[in-house]
Each structure stands twice: as C-alpha cells, then as structure tokens.
Motif scaffolding. Structure first.
Motif, PDB file in Angstrom:
ATOM      1  N   ILE A  69      66.436  57.482 -28.845  1.00 27.64           N
ATOM      2  CA  ILE A  69      67.084  57.180 -27.454  1.00 27.64           C
ATOM      3  C   ILE A  69      66.157  57.263 -26.240  1.00 27.64           C
ATOM      4  O   ILE A  69      65.878  58.579 -26.073  1.00 27.64           O
ATOM      5  CB  ILE A  69      68.462  57.591 -26.926  1.00 27.64           C
ATOM      6  N   GLY A  70      65.483  56.478 -25.724  1.00 26.21           N
ATOM      7  CA  GLY A  70      64.685  56.473 -24.632  1.00 26.21           C
ATOM      8  C   GLY A  70      63.374  57.217 -25.135  1.00 26.21           C
ATOM      9  O   GLY A  70      62.737  57.924 -24.172  1.00 26.21           O
ATOM     10  N   GLY A  71      62.985  56.898 -26.438  1.00 24.10           N
ATOM     11  CA  GLY A  71      61.824  57.562 -27.063  1.00 24.10           C
ATOM     12  C   GLY A  71      62.003  59.142 -27.349  1.00 24.10           C
ATOM     13  O   GLY A  71      60.981  59.690 -27.711  1.00 24.10           O
ATOM     14  N   GLU A  72      63.045  59.487 -27.381  1.00 18.78           N
ATOM     15  CA  GLU A  72      63.403  60.969 -27.747  1.00 18.78           C
ATOM     16  C   GLU A  72      64.286  61.012 -28.981  1.00 18.78           C
ATOM     17  O   GLU A  72      65.194  60.286 -28.952  1.00 18.78           O
ATOM     18  CB  GLU A  72      64.047  61.798 -26.820  1.00 18.78           C
ATOM     19  N   ASP A  73      64.199  61.633 -29.870  1.00 20.25           N
ATOM     20  CA  ASP A  73      64.969  62.028 -31.276  1.00 20.25           C
ATOM     21  C   ASP A  73      65.938  62.725 -30.781  1.00 20.25           C
ATOM     22  O   ASP A  73      66.050  63.926 -30.299  1.00 20.25           O
ATOM     23  CB  ASP A  73      64.115  62.710 -32.237  1.00 20.25           C
ATOM     24  N   VAL A  74      67.128  62.206 -30.916  1.00 15.86           N
ATOM     25  CA  VAL A  74      68.524  62.849 -30.459  1.00 15.86           C
ATOM     26  C   VAL A  74      69.245  63.341 -31.643  1.00 15.86           C
ATOM     27  O   VAL A  74      70.484  63.793 -31.571  1.00 15.86           O
ATOM     28  CB  VAL A  74      69.310  61.872 -29.958  1.00 15.86           C
TER      29      VAL A  74
END
Length: 375
Positions: A69-74
């Motif tokens: 999400i938004g470029g980050e692994d959550v």
C-alpha cells in the motif's frame, strides 16, 4: 519496510493465497490498483471477495503472497496503521450512539480536536445528504440513512484506501439506484483508492473505473466496464454480465461461399461479416457462439439472410421489450432472447407470431467449447 518496485500502483497484491481447510479461497491472486481509482471486485457467493478485503485490511493473514500500500509492504503492519477503512453490508453501527457520534468515532479514536471533529463530520454528512439526521440513533434511521452513516464513518478520516463490502445489498432498489449515481462523485471528492465488492453486475458496470471478475479465487478478467461487457475473455465472464443473459449456442462453423456459417436450432445462418480467410481457426472447431440479446433484431417482415423464428413470449422491462424466440422445431430447436426498445406493437402479446431474427454484424463472440476461452 520493503517497497513496491512499481510506484504507479498504489495498492498492489502479488500471489495472494488463502485456504480454509482443503478449500483454497484465493489462489495466487494478483492485482494492481492506481491511486484514486475505483476497482470493483465482482463475483458470486464464495468466490473470495470478502476474504480479499479482510486481508488487505489486515484482519486476516494470507497463507502466501504480499500486499503493498503506497509502495510499502504491509505484511507486518497492524490494521490500525495501514491507512485502510472498511464498510460492511450490515452497517455495523453502534446502537447507543447518534449518527454524529457513529461518524465521529474514528476521529475520536485518533484524539482529534473537537472543532475538527465537528467540521469533518458535518462535511461528510452534507456530501451524503444525512446532515439533518445527525442527532438520531440508528433505530430512528431508515436503511438508506444507516448505510450512508456507515459509509460516512469510513470516509470521515479520509483514508487512502477504502474497502466496501457489498454496501448496498441491504437497502431497497430506490436507494441502490440513487447511491450508484452518488458514489462515483463521493469517491472522487475524497480521493481514496477504492475496492468495491458486489454480486450485482449492474453495480459493477455503474461504479467501476475497472472491474475484476473473481471466479474460484482467481481474476478471470480485469478490464473497463465496456471491455468486460463487449469483449469478455471467457464464456463465464460473458454469462455473468447482462439481463437478459447472453445467448449461447453450441456450433461448429463451416464455410458457406465467401462467409462463415453456423446452425442455430438446426437451421443454417450465414455470418456475412465473417470471412473464412479472416478466421480460419474457427472452421470445423467445436465452439460456443455468444450473442447479446440487444444484438438480435426481430422483425415480422422477412429479411435477407435472417433466421426464421417463432415469437414465443414477450416481457416488457422498463423502456425495453424482451422477446423469447424459437428457431427450429422440437428438441433440436433453439431459444433466442432478443432485447429491443419498447415496442407497443408487441406489448402484452400472448399468441405465437412468425418472424425473422437477424444477428447484428460484428457482434458475435466465439468461445472454445472445451475451455470456455474467447477465440
């Protein structure tokens, strides 16, 4: 945190897998959604839609795969820190709180200043046209007002990602129609990236910038509404969209002079818009011919190359008339649905009527009979 190598996708899902016992609900699912886009996830009961939303929200862990999400692994980020809001079909309102307090609850949890809470609640309530019932308890609200209150609670803190789990399922037809008109404007106003789950194909076509058709844990097609309806990649996708449903006939195309021909109801039909040299792979192949009802033109006057049929039944639907036609006789005959603008001459007709059916050129679809794949 690991970053997404493709910054163009705000929400990216790769290889997402989830099983309950021996049943694999999501089977290596891949999906990319752009920032501010509304992608509708369409599928039947048990296709994995709600499971997908819950894993994005972080309330359920996948067996395999990743979510960015938004470029980050959550994958290691808790639900409260993902920037995700979710609204459900059953409203899930706090019964002891007013509509105002229900909408304000996410802001209060973030300890936002009271003046800002009031301003934001009023803003979203006005957009949802429920500012006049903010002092009411849920039991005093209509189902439509409950649904809007639930949506307001999800939107009020301006989440980057909004997950909507069939939110119009429990409201009446009038409210559903109104909200289908209003939702796109609301989504654009808040700028959220939206995943909208539904079992209603009309909702999917009305709301989605794109539609993902989920069948047995995999997306069979992700495309624009027009692409899904007019260029389905599989017979299953074609069958799921449309009311009345698409006509499907088992055929084996052959050469008839300078055109391809098929048999419908035991009667030959030339497809004059299809040349054998243009579609050689169809000749002699076991296929399924798909024709949308609006691409079948019924006439009581004989037309060149038309299929002789008998009109069996007439059903008015709003401003359209649906006719059931029969080509051929007995068990070998084929039923054909035709949809046309409202026709007073056919309204209320009960007796059989001879006529002719013409297929609109360029609109026939062929699917492989064994695999269902579009040819």
């Amino acid at each position: 945190m690991e970053t997404d190598p493709n910054p163009m996708s705000y929400l990216k899902i790769s290889g997402l897998t989830k099983a309950f016992g021996k049943k694999r609900v999501l089977d290596g699912l891949d999906l990319e959604v752009r920032q501010g886009e509304c992608l509708v996830v369409f599928g039947g009961s048990g296709s994995g839609k709600t499971t997908l939303l819950r894993q994005i929200a972080g309330v359920m862990e996948p067996d395999a795969g990743s979510i960015h999400i938004g470029g980050e692994d959550v994958g290691e980020v808790g639900p409260e820190s993902r920037g995700v809001a979710m609204a459900f079909q059953n409203f899930a309102l706090y019964p002891h709180l007013t509509a105002f307090e229900n909408i304000a609850s996410p802001l209060r949890a973030r300890r936002m200043a009271e003046a800002e809470v009031a301003a934001r609640v009023l803003e979203v309530a006005r957009l949802l046209k429920i500012d006049h019932v903010l002092t009411h308890l849920p039991k005093q609200l209509s189902n439509g007002q409950k649904q809007r209150t639930s949506l307001g609670r999800s939107l009020v803190h301006r989440p980057p990602v909004l997950l909507l789990d069939d939110p119009l399922r429990n409201v009446d037809a009038k409210i559903r129609f109104e909200m289908r008109l209003e939702f796109p404007k609301l989504f654009k106003a808040f700028g959220s990236t939206v995943l909208y789950v539904t079992q209603d194909y009309r909702e999917a076509l009305a709301l989605g910038d794109r539609i993902g058709v989920l069948v047995d844990g995999r997306f069979q097609q992700i495309d624009s509404p027009h692409g899904i309806y007019r260029n389905p990649r599989t017979r299953e996708v074609a069958r799921l969209f449309g009311d009345p449903p698409i006509n499907l006939f088992e055929v084996t195309p052959r050469v008839d002079g300078d055109a391809l021909a098929v048999d419908i109801g035991g009667l030959p039909v030339r497809l004059d818009d299809l040349r054998p040299q243009a579609r050689p792979e169809l000749i002699g192949r076991a296929c399924v011919l798909g024709v949308r009802p609006e691409d079948v033109v019924f006439s009581t006057q004989e037309q060149p190359g038309a299929l002789p049929v008998a009109l069996e039944a007439v059903m008015p639907i709003n401003v359209r008339t649906v006719t059931l036609l029969k080509a051929g006789q007995g068990a070998a005959g084929a039923e054909i649905l035709s949809s046309r603008p409202e026709d007073p001459a056919l309204a209320g007709r009960r007796e059989r009527l001879p006529g002719w059916a013409t297929l609109v050129p360029g609109r026939a679809m062929f699917f492989d009979r064994a695999t269902g794949a579009r040819l």
